[in-house]
Design a protein around this motif. Structure first.
Motif, PDB file in Angstrom:
ATOM      1  N   ALA A  30       0.788  -1.024   0.179  1.00 14.91           N
ATOM      2  CA  ALA A  30      -0.113   0.105  -0.097  1.00 14.91           C
ATOM      3  C   ALA A  30       0.837   1.062  -0.026  1.00 14.91           C
ATOM      4  N   TYR A  31       0.434   2.332  -0.795  1.00 13.25           N
ATOM      5  CA  TYR A  31       1.072   3.610  -0.850  1.00 13.25           C
ATOM      6  C   TYR A  31       2.586   3.238  -1.080  1.00 13.25           C
ATOM      7  N   ASP A  32       2.909   2.494  -1.941  1.00 15.35           N
ATOM      8  CA  ASP A  32       4.179   1.950  -2.626  1.00 15.35           C
ATOM      9  C   ASP A  32       5.336   1.318  -1.554  1.00 15.35           C
ATOM     10  N   PHE A  33       4.835   0.959  -0.450  1.00 15.99           N
ATOM     11  CA  PHE A  33       5.436   0.254   0.577  1.00 15.99           C
ATOM     12  C   PHE A  33       4.997  -1.366   0.518  1.00 15.99           C
ATOM     13  N   VAL A  34       5.785  -2.257   0.806  1.00 15.28           N
ATOM     14  CA  VAL A  34       5.515  -3.679   1.103  1.00 15.28           C
ATOM     15  C   VAL A  34       5.354  -3.716   2.668  1.00 15.28           C
ATOM     16  N   LEU A  35       4.130  -4.274   2.887  1.00 11.81           N
ATOM     17  CA  LEU A  35       3.996  -4.032   4.394  1.00 11.81           C
ATOM     18  C   LEU A  35       4.159  -5.360   5.113  1.00 11.81           C
ATOM     19  N   GLU A  36       4.413  -5.016   6.661  1.00  7.09           N
ATOM     20  CA  GLU A  36       4.606  -6.298   7.393  1.00  7.09           C
ATOM     21  C   GLU A  36       3.417  -6.254   8.630  1.00  7.09           C
ATOM     22  N   PRO A  37       2.929  -7.379   9.004  1.00  6.14           N
ATOM     23  CA  PRO A  37       3.355  -8.896   8.560  1.00  6.14           C
ATOM     24  C   PRO A  37       2.372  -9.216   7.292  1.00  6.14           C
ATOM     25  N   VAL A  38       2.549 -10.478   6.746  1.00  6.05           N
ATOM     26  CA  VAL A  38       2.033 -11.111   5.651  1.00  6.05           C
ATOM     27  C   VAL A  38       0.482 -11.164   5.878  1.00  6.05           C
ATOM     28  N   ILE A  39      -0.461 -11.215   5.118  1.00  4.83           N
ATOM     29  CA  ILE A  39      -1.890 -11.714   5.084  1.00  4.83           C
ATOM     30  C   ILE A  39      -1.975 -13.198   5.063  1.00  4.83           C
ATOM     31  N   PRO A  40      -1.990 -14.184   5.999  1.00  4.84           N
ATOM     32  CA  PRO A  40      -2.274 -15.444   5.710  1.00  4.84           C
ATOM     33  C   PRO A  40      -3.218 -15.820   4.434  1.00  4.84           C
ATOM     34  N   ASP A  41      -2.612 -16.585   3.559  1.00  5.53           N
ATOM     35  CA  ASP A  41      -3.402 -17.472   2.449  1.00  5.53           C
ATOM     36  C   ASP A  41      -3.727 -16.167   1.437  1.00  5.53           C
ATOM     37  N   LYS A  42      -3.168 -15.077   1.423  1.00  4.41           N
ATOM     38  CA  LYS A  42      -3.463 -13.951   0.436  1.00  4.41           C
ATOM     39  C   LYS A  42      -3.095 -14.441  -0.890  1.00  4.41           C
ATOM     40  N   GLY A  43      -1.768 -15.057  -0.918  1.00 12.86           N
ATOM     41  CA  GLY A  43      -1.302 -15.434  -2.190  1.00 12.86           C
ATOM     42  C   GLY A  43      -2.333 -16.427  -2.844  1.00 12.86           C
ATOM     43  N   LYS A  44      -2.836 -17.421  -2.197  1.00 10.27           N
ATOM     44  CA  LYS A  44      -3.546 -18.506  -2.684  1.00 10.27           C
ATOM     45  C   LYS A  44      -5.096 -17.817  -3.130  1.00 10.27           C
ATOM     46  N   ILE A  45      -5.636 -16.821  -2.283  1.00  8.61           N
ATOM     47  CA  ILE A  45      -6.851 -16.236  -2.695  1.00  8.61           C
ATOM     48  C   ILE A  45      -6.902 -15.497  -3.991  1.00  8.61           C
ATOM     49  N   LEU A  46      -5.728 -14.903  -4.027  1.00 13.86           N
ATOM     50  CA  LEU A  46      -5.530 -14.086  -5.385  1.00 13.86           C
ATOM     51  C   LEU A  46      -5.238 -14.911  -6.499  1.00 13.86           C
ATOM     52  N   THR A  47      -4.550 -15.813  -6.496  1.00 12.98           N
ATOM     53  CA  THR A  47      -4.255 -17.010  -7.568  1.00 12.98           C
ATOM     54  C   THR A  47      -5.646 -17.724  -8.034  1.00 12.98           C
ATOM     55  N   GLN A  48      -6.141 -18.165  -6.940  1.00 12.23           N
ATOM     56  CA  GLN A  48      -7.520 -18.899  -7.289  1.00 12.23           C
ATOM     57  C   GLN A  48      -8.580 -18.093  -7.698  1.00 12.23           C
ATOM     58  N   LEU A  49      -8.737 -16.838  -7.394  1.00  9.80           N
ATOM     59  CA  LEU A  49      -9.663 -15.676  -7.664  1.00  9.80           C
ATOM     60  C   LEU A  49      -9.282 -15.565  -9.349  1.00  9.80           C
TER      61      LEU A  49
END
Length: 285
Positions: A30-49
Motif C-alpha cells: 500500500a502506498y508504494d510500500f510492502v507491508l509487514e506482516p503478511v496476510i495468511p493465504d492471500k497469495g492463494k486467494i488472489l491466484t484462485q480468484l
C-alpha cells in the motif's frame, strides 16, 4: 528453476522449457510500500480468484495461463499459489478502468473536473457512479515509485494509435464483464487495474492477476452510499488503517509504515476470503 524477478507480491521463475512460473506471496502493499506482516493465504486467494476470472473472460481476451500443476522441483507449499504462464512482452502502460469515482481519480477530478483527460459531469462526489466506465491509464513505475496518470493521447504516443485503442477497448470490456458478474453477487466493482502483454505471435494477452481485491475496489452493493468512503472487500481497508490516528503514521514523512496489528491482519484476510467466496460461489480452503 531460475529466479528472474520479485515484485511487491509475486516472484517469477524461468522453467527449463522456457515457460515462466509465477508464485504469489502473502505480502500486501500500500502506498508504494510492502507491508509487514503478511496476510495468511492471500497469495492463494488472489491466484484462485484470478483463475476463476480468467475462465469468465476467456471470450474477451486470451490469458497467459499454461498450467496450474506444480512443476517438478517446486516446493509443495507453492501449491495453489503458483501458475505456469506464457512469456510475454508486457505493455508499458498500467491499464485501469473506472466505473465509480474514488481514490486518486477523485483527487484528480476535484482539481480539474476530469480523470486522465476524460471530462466528467459537475457535482460528483466520493463514490459517485460514472455515466459510463472510462479508461484511466497510468505509467508503470518502478518498485517504490508512484504510477502517474496518463491521458489517452499520451498512451497513443507511447504505443501507437491502434494499440492504444485496443488497450482501451479490452480494459473497459473486462471491467464491464467483471462489474456485471459481480453485481449479480452483490458486489460493486468500483475500478480495476489489469496487466496486458504481447505473445511471440503478436496476440494481446491478459496476464498477472485480474479482478482481485489487490487490483480492484470491491464494495458491498447494499451499503453503497455516495458522499464518502465506502465499505470494501479489498485492501482499501488496509490503506484506511494506515492513514488513521491508530496507526500514527505520517505518510508525508517518507518513513516506512508501521507493522499491521493482528486485528487488521485478521480482518483483511477475512475480507479477501469473503470477496473470493461471494464472487465464485466456492468455499475457500
Amino acid at each position: 528453476m531460475k529466479h528472474l524477478h520479485s515484485g511487491k507480491v509475486r516472484d517469477l521463475y524461468e522453467l527449463p522449457g522456457g515457460e515462466l512460473l509465477m508464485v504469489a506471496r502473502d505480502t500486501i502493499s500500500a502506498y508504494d510500500f510492502v507491508l509487514e506482516p503478511v496476510i495468511p493465504d492471500k497469495g492463494k486467494i488472489l491466484t484462485q480468484l484470478s483463475l476463476w476470472w480468467f475462465e469468465q473472460l476467456a471470450d474477451v481476451v486470451p490469458n497467459h495461463v499454461i498450467s496450474t500443476e506444480l512443476p517438478d522441483g517446486a516446493p509443495a507449499e507453492w501449491a495453489g499459489r503458483a501458475v505456469v504462464v506464457r512469456r510475454l512482452e508486457m505493455v508499458p502502460v498500467e491499464c485501469v478502468a473506472r466505473g465509480y469515482l474514488t481514490g486518486s481519480g477523485l483527487k484528480e477530478y476535484r482539481r480539474s473536473g476530469s480523470v486522465c483527460g476524460v471530462p466528467l459531469p459537475e457535482g460528483l462526489v466520493d463514490g459517485s457512479k460514472l455515466p459510463e466506465p472510462i479508461f484511466t491509464p497510468t505509467t508503470k513505475a518502478a518498485l517504490g515509485a508512484h504510477d502517474e496518470p496518463m491521458t489517452f493521447a499520451e498512451v497513443v504516443s507511447a504505443v501507437g494509435a491502434e494499440v492504444a485503442e485496443r488497450l482501451r477497448e479490452v480494459t473497459v470490456e473486462i471491467y464491464r464483464r467483471g462489474a456485471r458478474l459481480a453485481a449479480e453477487r452483490g458486489i460493486i466493482v468500483a475500478d480495476t487495474k489489469i496487466e496486458l502483454g504481447w505473445s511471440p505471435e503478436g496476440e494481446l494477452v491478459l496476464a498477472d492477476e485480474v479482478l482481485t481485491p489487490d487490483s480492484s475496489r470491491f464494495w458491498p452493493a447494499d451499503r453503497w452510499a455516495p458522499g464518502g468512503p465506502q465499505p470494501s472487500f479489498d485492501k482499501q481497508f488496509v490503506r484506511d488503517w494506515l492513514t488513521s490516528a491508530e496507526a500514527g503514521w505520517d505518510r508525508a514523512s517518507g518513513d516506512p509504515p508501521p507493522p499491521l496489528p493482528p486485528h487488521i491482519v485478521e480482518r483483511t484476510r477475512a475480507k479477501y476470503i469473503e470477496a473470493y467466496e461471494r464472487l465464485t460461489g466456492r468455499a475457500f480452503g
